[in-house]
Design an enzyme around this catalytic site. Sequence first.
Site, PDB file in Angstrom:
ATOM      1  N   TRP A   1       0.846  -1.215   0.000  1.00 31.15           N
ATOM      2  CA  TRP A   1       0.000   0.000   0.000  1.00 31.15           C
ATOM      3  C   TRP A   1       0.875   1.256   0.000  1.00 31.15           C
ATOM      4  O   TRP A   1       0.747   2.147  -0.849  1.00 31.15           O
ATOM      5  CB  TRP A   1      -0.880  -0.072   1.245  1.00 31.15           C
ATOM      6  CG  TRP A   1      -1.913   0.980   1.421  1.00 31.15           C
ATOM      7  CD1 TRP A   1      -2.321   1.911   0.500  1.00 31.15           C
ATOM      8  CD2 TRP A   1      -2.692   1.194   2.594  1.00 31.15           C
ATOM      9  NE1 TRP A   1      -3.310   2.686   1.039  1.00 31.15           N
ATOM     10  CE2 TRP A   1      -3.551   2.265   2.315  1.00 31.15           C
ATOM     11  CE3 TRP A   1      -2.753   0.590   3.850  1.00 31.15           C
ATOM     12  CZ2 TRP A   1      -4.466   2.746   3.266  1.00 31.15           C
ATOM     13  CZ3 TRP A   1      -3.654   1.052   4.782  1.00 31.15           C
ATOM     14  CH2 TRP A   1      -4.498   2.121   4.501  1.00 31.15           C
TER      15      TRP A   1
ATOM     16  N   HIS B   1      12.331  -5.655   4.829  1.00 29.99           N
ATOM     17  CA  HIS B   1      11.978  -6.124   6.180  1.00 29.99           C
ATOM     18  C   HIS B   1      13.240  -6.268   7.039  1.00 29.99           C
ATOM     19  O   HIS B   1      13.165  -6.762   8.157  1.00 29.99           O
ATOM     20  CB  HIS B   1      11.300  -7.495   6.111  1.00 29.99           C
ATOM     21  CG  HIS B   1      10.041  -7.530   5.291  1.00 29.99           C
ATOM     22  ND1 HIS B   1       9.086  -6.542   5.339  1.00 29.99           N
ATOM     23  CD2 HIS B   1       9.577  -8.452   4.408  1.00 29.99           C
ATOM     24  CE1 HIS B   1       8.098  -6.861   4.508  1.00 29.99           C
ATOM     25  NE2 HIS B   1       8.376  -8.004   3.933  1.00 29.99           N
TER      26      HIS B   1
ATOM     27  N   PHE C   1      -1.730 -10.599  -1.837  1.00 28.56           N
ATOM     28  CA  PHE C   1      -1.244  -9.563  -0.925  1.00 28.56           C
ATOM     29  C   PHE C   1      -2.399  -8.648  -0.515  1.00 28.56           C
ATOM     30  O   PHE C   1      -2.207  -7.732   0.274  1.00 28.56           O
ATOM     31  CB  PHE C   1      -0.145  -8.737  -1.597  1.00 28.56           C
ATOM     32  CG  PHE C   1       1.134  -9.510  -1.779  1.00 28.56           C
ATOM     33  CD1 PHE C   1       1.961  -9.777  -0.698  1.00 28.56           C
ATOM     34  CD2 PHE C   1       1.503  -9.994  -3.024  1.00 28.56           C
ATOM     35  CE1 PHE C   1       3.139 -10.493  -0.849  1.00 28.56           C
ATOM     36  CE2 PHE C   1       2.684 -10.706  -3.194  1.00 28.56           C
ATOM     37  CZ  PHE C   1       3.499 -10.956  -2.106  1.00 28.56           C
TER      38      PHE C   1
HETATM   39  P1  A3P Z   1      -4.592  -8.437   5.392  1.00 31.30           P
HETATM   40  O1  A3P Z   1      -3.926  -9.765   5.175  1.00 31.30           O
HETATM   41  O2  A3P Z   1      -4.982  -8.198   6.811  1.00 31.30           O
HETATM   42  O3  A3P Z   1      -5.715  -8.198   4.456  1.00 31.30           O
HETATM   43  P2  A3P Z   1       2.151  -6.128   3.040  1.00 31.30           P
HETATM   44  O4  A3P Z   1       1.919  -5.247   1.882  1.00 31.30           O
HETATM   45  O5  A3P Z   1       3.123  -5.541   4.010  1.00 31.30           O
HETATM   46  O6  A3P Z   1       2.464  -7.526   2.633  1.00 31.30           O
HETATM   47  O7  A3P Z   1       0.800  -6.163   3.881  1.00 31.30           O
HETATM   48  C1  A3P Z   1      -0.313  -6.822   3.380  1.00 31.30           C
HETATM   49  C2  A3P Z   1      -1.515  -6.398   4.203  1.00 31.30           C
HETATM   50  O8  A3P Z   1      -1.862  -5.043   3.842  1.00 31.30           O
HETATM   51  C3  A3P Z   1      -2.722  -7.258   3.860  1.00 31.30           C
HETATM   52  O9  A3P Z   1      -3.494  -7.311   5.066  1.00 31.30           O
HETATM   53  C4  A3P Z   1      -3.391  -6.431   2.779  1.00 31.30           C
HETATM   54  O10 A3P Z   1      -4.742  -6.726   2.557  1.00 31.30           O
HETATM   55  C5  A3P Z   1      -3.208  -5.026   3.342  1.00 31.30           C
HETATM   56  N1  A3P Z   1      -3.345  -4.001   2.310  1.00 31.30           N
HETATM   57  C6  A3P Z   1      -2.755  -3.957   1.096  1.00 31.30           C
HETATM   58  N2  A3P Z   1      -3.149  -2.867   0.417  1.00 31.30           N
HETATM   59  C7  A3P Z   1      -4.007  -2.201   1.207  1.00 31.30           C
HETATM   60  C8  A3P Z   1      -4.759  -1.003   1.057  1.00 31.30           C
HETATM   61  N3  A3P Z   1      -4.722  -0.295  -0.043  1.00 31.30           N
HETATM   62  N4  A3P Z   1      -5.545  -0.622   2.095  1.00 31.30           N
HETATM   63  C9  A3P Z   1      -5.609  -1.345   3.228  1.00 31.30           C
HETATM   64  N5  A3P Z   1      -4.915  -2.503   3.432  1.00 31.30           N
HETATM   65  C10 A3P Z   1      -4.124  -2.918   2.429  1.00 31.30           C
END
Ligand code: A3P
Length: 320
Positions: free
Chosen positions: A82, A127, A279
């Site tokens: 995000w 990370h 993701f």
């Molecule tokens: P969930 O598994 O709780 O849905 P990363 O990008 O660090 O791998 O994190 C992934 C998490 O961020 C996932 O959480 C994903 O759905 C959430 N995510 C990704 N894009 C998002 C957005 N635009 N708004 C809110 N949550 C988002």
Amino acid sequence: MASDQSEEKYLLDPDLGQLPDLRNSKGHGFRCFKHDGVYLLVPPPFMLKGGHPTDRIKSIKEAELKDDDVIILAYPKCGTHWLWEVLEMLKSGTIKYQKDVKETRMMEFIFKDGIEAVQHPRVFNTHLPLRMLPTQVVEKKVKCIQIMRNPKDACVSFFNHSRDLSEPYGYDGDFAEFTEAFLSGKMPFGSYSSYLLAWKAEVAASPELPVLYMFYEDMKIDPVKAVKDIAKFLKLTSTDQFCEEVAAACSFKKMKKVDQEMKGDLPLKIWKDGAEGTFYRKGEIGDWKNWFTVAENERFDQIWNEKMKDSGFEFTYTAV
Ligand code: A3P
């Protein structure tokens, strides 16, 4: 990938040293190597290009950076995808989704040569702890943004992610077992509490480093404010209207759709056949309530609070 004999041979290669045994009493766990006190997934041979995983990770420290590079720092599942899309739009000044996947800018995935090859403007993500990043991060005072998320939602998200990964990376245990690994640190990137405490200590030792601290939950509750805060931190001249457009373009719904319709393939097959691997799973605050039993929640609080007492980190666990 498990059936790929070269991969299997590689994982068992004595040159790699003894892989730490991270399995629990049921035989469930991750296959990691340990570098500088942190467990990391053993990368597939194509990423290592004949190198040793430790040497490839060490190479990151030597990478040349540019003064206006930006680095997203985050424990897994705290919202890197995000934030990366938001930053790419802010830096480029256009509402245009990246065709590349963010893993193509992930330092522990692309190493020194890959880092240096990324085209300007550059937004990296990682990370890893600060001590493993390019020494130029501190020398050049490269802008860093740390995104954090409440540990219970991060744990649920990480469990779903790990369960859906293909062999040899997938996790076979159940949620309760995963939570134990998450709290004890017997998993890739170690425990979230250790990650945060290490970052705090390492950043305190480099007080000149410009770091913006953000929370997933704040970004969710007021995405426009979050985008404006980032633009200000980066000293960009983005208008309020542009920040609003970025926030809207990077909503969960829009990003999930973009991921399905136009994102390029990941550099390797990561999801298990038949798994829903994504993701963009739920994107909510408080999903942990659907996963933890009362007893598991109490145990989590007890261990987490003990480790994090006096750390100053405070998280939001419930959507308002
Ligand atoms: P969930 O598994 O709780 O849905 P990363 O990008 O660090 O791998 O994190 C992934 C998490 O961020 C996932 O959480 C994903 O759905 C959430 N995510 C990704 N894009 C998002 C957005 N635009 N708004 C809110 N949550 C988002």
